[in-house]
Enzyme design. Structure first.
Site, short mmCIF file in Angstrom:
data_model
loop_
_atom_site.label_atom_id
_atom_site.label_comp_id
_atom_site.label_asym_id
_atom_site.label_seq_id
_atom_site.Cartn_x
_atom_site.Cartn_y
_atom_site.Cartn_z
N VAL A 114 54.86 35.28 49.41
CA VAL A 114 53.85 35.16 48.36
C VAL A 114 53.85 33.76 47.76
CG1 VAL A 114 53.00 36.07 46.15
CG2 VAL A 114 53.94 37.63 47.86
N CYS A 115 55.02 33.19 47.54
CA CYS A 115 55.09 31.83 46.98
C CYS A 115 54.44 30.82 47.93
CB CYS A 115 56.53 31.43 46.72
SG CYS A 115 57.33 32.41 45.44
N THR A 116 54.65 30.98 49.21
CA THR A 116 54.05 30.08 50.19
C THR A 116 52.53 30.19 50.14
OG1 THR A 116 56.00 30.19 51.60
CG2 THR A 116 53.95 29.46 52.64
#
Length: 150
Positions: free
Chosen positions: A44-46
């Site tokens: 998700v962060c990517t």
């Protein structure tokens, strides 16, 4: 401690990518989109940081700077940033002190995905702290909030 819209943004000085140290004051005079994210190279962060990177032109049109903060060290941030070609700095808040000042730590100290928009005078004008962290605020929402500052 937790800050809210209308509060003065807590100052910080942290090491970051590009062998630099960054402070809140470095961005005074222009809007700042301050992102707290749980971890480098997580799915998700990517997606989140890549979406903001893809939208850099929209942020630049509003003279807004993006800065992303997480608890990993600078070497992890450098690898993550180089891999994806981020056009904004990633800052290392290893002891989670800054995350704590912004009220982005969950009950057991796990960082919550959060976004703050700080105006040119250092006042928080937008604050979003995710409960689960499985989604993130889209570029169009952040750009709409930045337009309100004009």
């Amino acid at each position: 401690m937790s800050i809210s819209v209308g509060d003065r943004a807590p100052d910080f000085t942290l090491p970051g990518t590009n062998d630099s140290t960054y402070s809140l004051g470095d961005f005074s005079g222009r809007p700042l989109v301050l992102i707290f994210y749980p971890g480098d190279d997580t799915p998700v962060c990517t997606r989140q940081l890549n979406s903001y990177n893809d939208g850099l032109d929209q942020f630049a049109e509003l003279d807004a700077q993006i800065v992303a903060i997480s608890a990993q060290g600078v070497s992890s941030h450098d690898t993550f940033s180089d891999k994806h070609g981020f056009g904004f700095p990633l800052l290392a808040d290893v002891d989670k002190e800054v995350a704590g000042r912004y009220g982005t730590l969950g009950p057991i100290g796990f960082p919550r995905r959060s976004v703050f928009i700080i105006d040119a005078d250092g006042i928080v004008r937008y604050a979003h702290r995710a409960i689960a962290g499985l989604t993130f605020r889209p570029v169009k929402e952040l750009v709409a909030e930045l337009r309100k500052l004009s």
